[in-house]
Write a protein that holds these residues in place. Structure first.
Motif, mmCIF file in Angstrom:
data_model
loop_
_atom_site.group_PDB
_atom_site.id
_atom_site.type_symbol
_atom_site.label_atom_id
_atom_site.label_comp_id
_atom_site.label_asym_id
_atom_site.label_seq_id
_atom_site.Cartn_x
_atom_site.Cartn_y
_atom_site.Cartn_z
ATOM 1 N N PRO A 49 -9.835 -2.029 -7.719
ATOM 2 C CA PRO A 49 -10.658 -2.527 -6.666
ATOM 3 C C PRO A 49 -11.421 -1.489 -6.195
ATOM 4 O O PRO A 49 -11.179 -0.444 -5.687
ATOM 5 N N ARG A 50 -12.630 -2.020 -5.592
ATOM 6 C CA ARG A 50 -13.730 -1.182 -4.858
ATOM 7 C C ARG A 50 -13.598 -1.279 -3.450
ATOM 8 O O ARG A 50 -12.995 -2.359 -3.100
ATOM 9 N N HIS A 51 -14.027 -0.482 -2.842
ATOM 10 C CA HIS A 51 -14.183 -0.457 -1.251
ATOM 11 C C HIS A 51 -14.670 -1.775 -0.867
ATOM 12 O O HIS A 51 -16.043 -1.934 -1.575
ATOM 13 N N GLY A 52 -14.014 -2.358 0.082
ATOM 14 C CA GLY A 52 -14.802 -3.642 0.592
ATOM 15 C C GLY A 52 -14.944 -4.833 -0.323
ATOM 16 O O GLY A 52 -15.430 -5.742 -0.224
ATOM 17 N N SER A 53 -13.858 -4.656 -1.427
ATOM 18 C CA SER A 53 -13.786 -5.913 -2.559
ATOM 19 C C SER A 53 -13.535 -7.171 -1.714
ATOM 20 O O SER A 53 -13.411 -8.339 -2.282
ATOM 21 N N GLY A 54 -12.464 -6.955 -0.702
ATOM 22 C CA GLY A 54 -11.874 -8.213 0.095
ATOM 23 C C GLY A 54 -10.648 -8.681 -0.544
ATOM 24 O O GLY A 54 -10.120 -9.796 -0.317
ATOM 25 N N LEU A 55 -10.014 -7.854 -1.640
ATOM 26 C CA LEU A 55 -8.887 -8.452 -2.405
ATOM 27 C C LEU A 55 -7.900 -8.227 -1.230
ATOM 28 O O LEU A 55 -7.731 -7.188 -0.608
ATOM 29 N N ALA A 56 -6.957 -9.168 -1.428
ATOM 30 C CA ALA A 56 -5.926 -9.151 -0.132
ATOM 31 C C ALA A 56 -4.554 -9.131 -0.961
ATOM 32 O O ALA A 56 -3.592 -9.435 -0.512
ATOM 33 N N VAL A 57 -4.192 -9.237 -2.032
ATOM 34 C CA VAL A 57 -3.077 -9.122 -2.961
ATOM 35 C C VAL A 57 -3.169 -8.039 -3.830
ATOM 36 O O VAL A 57 -3.921 -7.677 -4.569
ATOM 37 N N GLY A 58 -1.842 -7.219 -3.832
ATOM 38 C CA GLY A 58 -1.968 -6.124 -4.614
ATOM 39 C C GLY A 58 -1.435 -6.432 -5.907
ATOM 40 O O GLY A 58 -1.209 -7.689 -6.438
ATOM 41 N N ALA A 59 -1.481 -5.375 -6.747
ATOM 42 C CA ALA A 59 -1.364 -5.543 -8.384
ATOM 43 C C ALA A 59 0.314 -6.199 -8.462
ATOM 44 O O ALA A 59 0.358 -6.886 -9.414
ATOM 45 N N ASP A 60 1.117 -5.956 -7.608
ATOM 46 C CA ASP A 60 2.283 -6.224 -7.874
ATOM 47 C C ASP A 60 2.535 -7.531 -6.852
ATOM 48 O O ASP A 60 3.838 -8.098 -6.891
ATOM 49 N N GLY A 61 1.667 -8.239 -6.667
ATOM 50 C CA GLY A 61 1.739 -9.532 -5.696
ATOM 51 C C GLY A 61 1.798 -9.379 -4.094
ATOM 52 O O GLY A 61 2.138 -10.165 -3.428
ATOM 53 N N SER A 62 2.055 -8.181 -3.800
ATOM 54 C CA SER A 62 2.203 -7.817 -2.285
ATOM 55 C C SER A 62 0.944 -8.178 -1.446
ATOM 56 O O SER A 62 -0.217 -7.935 -2.057
ATOM 57 N N ASP A 63 1.172 -8.387 -0.089
ATOM 58 C CA ASP A 63 0.145 -8.812 0.663
ATOM 59 C C ASP A 63 -0.422 -7.407 1.022
ATOM 60 O O ASP A 63 0.019 -6.665 1.779
ATOM 61 N N THR A 64 -1.875 -7.208 0.931
ATOM 62 C CA THR A 64 -2.457 -5.798 1.290
ATOM 63 C C THR A 64 -3.066 -6.150 2.467
ATOM 64 O O THR A 64 -3.962 -5.545 2.934
ATOM 65 N N SER A 65 -2.940 -7.502 3.376
ATOM 66 C CA SER A 65 -4.003 -7.606 4.390
ATOM 67 C C SER A 65 -3.014 -7.219 5.755
ATOM 68 O O SER A 65 -3.538 -7.229 6.694
ATOM 69 N N VAL A 66 -1.933 -6.878 5.316
ATOM 70 C CA VAL A 66 -1.167 -6.644 6.517
ATOM 71 C C VAL A 66 -1.003 -4.965 6.756
ATOM 72 O O VAL A 66 -0.784 -3.986 5.823
ATOM 73 N N THR A 67 -1.273 -4.646 7.793
ATOM 74 C CA THR A 67 -1.196 -3.308 8.388
ATOM 75 C C THR A 67 0.027 -2.630 8.304
ATOM 76 O O THR A 67 1.082 -3.106 8.532
ATOM 77 N N ARG A 68 0.250 -1.433 7.652
ATOM 78 C CA ARG A 68 1.542 -0.792 7.677
ATOM 79 C C ARG A 68 1.541 0.512 8.469
ATOM 80 O O ARG A 68 0.670 1.412 8.402
ATOM 81 N N ARG A 69 2.898 0.606 9.022
ATOM 82 C CA ARG A 69 2.937 1.734 9.989
ATOM 83 C C ARG A 69 4.245 2.511 9.569
ATOM 84 O O ARG A 69 5.160 1.948 9.231
ATOM 85 N N PHE A 70 4.175 3.957 9.577
ATOM 86 C CA PHE A 70 5.234 4.681 9.361
ATOM 87 C C PHE A 70 5.224 5.836 10.349
ATOM 88 O O PHE A 70 4.601 6.889 10.152
ATOM 89 N N GLY A 71 5.723 5.456 11.530
ATOM 90 C CA GLY A 71 5.943 6.645 12.424
ATOM 91 C C GLY A 71 4.212 6.802 13.049
ATOM 92 O O GLY A 71 3.726 5.674 13.382
ATOM 93 N N ASP A 72 3.773 7.899 12.986
ATOM 94 C CA ASP A 72 2.395 8.046 13.576
ATOM 95 C C ASP A 72 1.428 7.733 12.380
ATOM 96 O O ASP A 72 0.106 7.728 12.869
ATOM 97 N N LEU A 73 1.736 7.385 11.236
ATOM 98 C CA LEU A 73 0.693 7.029 10.366
ATOM 99 C C LEU A 73 0.819 5.609 10.182
ATOM 100 O O LEU A 73 1.575 4.844 9.909
ATOM 101 N N THR A 74 -0.773 5.289 10.145
ATOM 102 C CA THR A 74 -0.918 3.705 9.964
ATOM 103 C C THR A 74 -1.969 3.599 8.657
ATOM 104 O O THR A 74 -2.905 4.432 8.288
ATOM 105 N N ILE A 75 -1.713 2.575 7.871
ATOM 106 C CA ILE A 75 -2.314 2.424 6.556
ATOM 107 C C ILE A 75 -2.776 0.901 6.811
ATOM 108 O O ILE A 75 -1.865 -0.172 6.705
ATOM 109 N N ASP A 76 -4.147 0.615 6.572
ATOM 110 C CA ASP A 76 -4.656 -0.730 6.733
ATOM 111 C C ASP A 76 -5.387 -0.878 5.140
ATOM 112 O O ASP A 76 -6.371 -0.534 5.021
ATOM 113 N N PRO A 77 -4.826 -1.462 4.289
ATOM 114 C CA PRO A 77 -5.317 -1.740 2.972
ATOM 115 C C PRO A 77 -6.529 -2.433 2.883
ATOM 116 O O PRO A 77 -7.292 -2.234 1.992
ATOM 117 N N GLU A 78 -6.355 -3.583 3.825
ATOM 118 C CA GLU A 78 -7.596 -4.284 3.768
ATOM 119 C C GLU A 78 -8.952 -3.431 4.035
ATOM 120 O O GLU A 78 -9.962 -3.850 3.376
#
Length: 253
Positions: A137-166
């Motif tokens: 996927p390219r940046h800004g492609s708008g894809l909201a589902v990962g290759a394994d079917g996971s939801d990539t629209s949900v922001t993920r948090r690991f302590g002080d680290l935040t990952i926003d897949p969308e």
């Protein structure tokens, strides 16, 4: 300039009109012509450059989707071209090197290349590697589902680290972390299943695609860059952890 001997054809993308722009950069005219002609036959719209300065000018003009970039060139070499390219382009970059042992050094420089190939190489293999990158996927492609079917629209948090897949953004204590496309894709894959251990093969399939064939050490090297940018200890990472004998997983949130 566009090689006059190279024609461009449709790649059969959406609506039958999608055309992938490729920039081939090499100071060996014969090799440059061979690679450019082969890519054109495979349906790419090809532009060529014989040195680093010309490569940067052409990249700004044609906005390539993929750049095939020789490392050893006089003047502005491929490493510097890649560094500068990353300031204004998100094109996939495949770097060409004359010696296999240079690959560790090149990746260790973290210049932002997506893949590496050693000369001499098969044009068929080069095209296969390019197509594998283009399936990602390219940046800004708008894809909201990962290759394994996971939801990539949900922001993920690991302590002080935040990952926003969308948005394809990573923040550490609210500071934006600059990652290359490959670095982000690896971190996104690991974070999609917190605490699950991924083998290198699984990460290759997620990030480079199941049809990719190359050195799986690229996973180790790119994740090494991610760790350094996150200030993570390579022996006992807070965010990216090594699972001995298996591969990697995300650390406790």
């Amino acid at each position: 300039m566009v090689d006059p001997s190279v024609a461009s054809t449709d790649l059969g993308g959406p609506g039958g009109s999608s055309r992938v722009r490729a920039l081939v950069v090499d100071d060996e005219p014969a090799l440059m012509r061979v690679v450019a002609a082969y890519l054109a036959r495979e349906g790419f719209d090809v532009t060529t450059a014989a040195d680093g300065r010309e490569a940067l000018d052409r990249a700004r003009e044609v906005r390539p989707d993929v750049v095939v970039l020789d490392v050893m060139m006089p003047g502005v070499d491929g490493i510097e071209v890649c560094r500068q390219l990353r300031t204004f382009s998100d094109a996939y970059v495949i770097m060409l090197t004359a010696r296999a042992e240079e690959i560790d050094t090149l990746v260790g420089l973290s210049v932002g290349a997506d893949d590496y190939m050693t000369k001499p190489f098969s044009s068929r293999v080069l095209v296969a590697r390019i197509r594998s990158l283009l399936r990602r996927p390219r940046h800004g492609s708008g894809l909201a589902v990962g290759a394994d079917g996971s939801d990539t629209s949900v922001t993920r948090r690991f302590g002080d680290l935040t990952i926003d897949p969308e948005a394809r953004e990573v923040r550490l204590r609210d500071r934006l972390v600059s990652l290359t496309r490959t670095e982000f894709d690896l971190l996104e894959a690991l974070s999609s299943r917190p605490r699950a251990a991924f083998t290198r093969t699984q990460l290759v399939e997620r990030v480079w695609g199941p049809g990719w064939f190359g050195d799986e050490r690229l996973v180790d090297l790119h994740l090494g860059h991610v760790r350094r940018k996150l200030g993570d200890d390579h022996t006992e990472g807070q965010y990216v952890r090594t699972v001995r004998g298996v591969g990697y997983r995300m650390g406790p949130g």
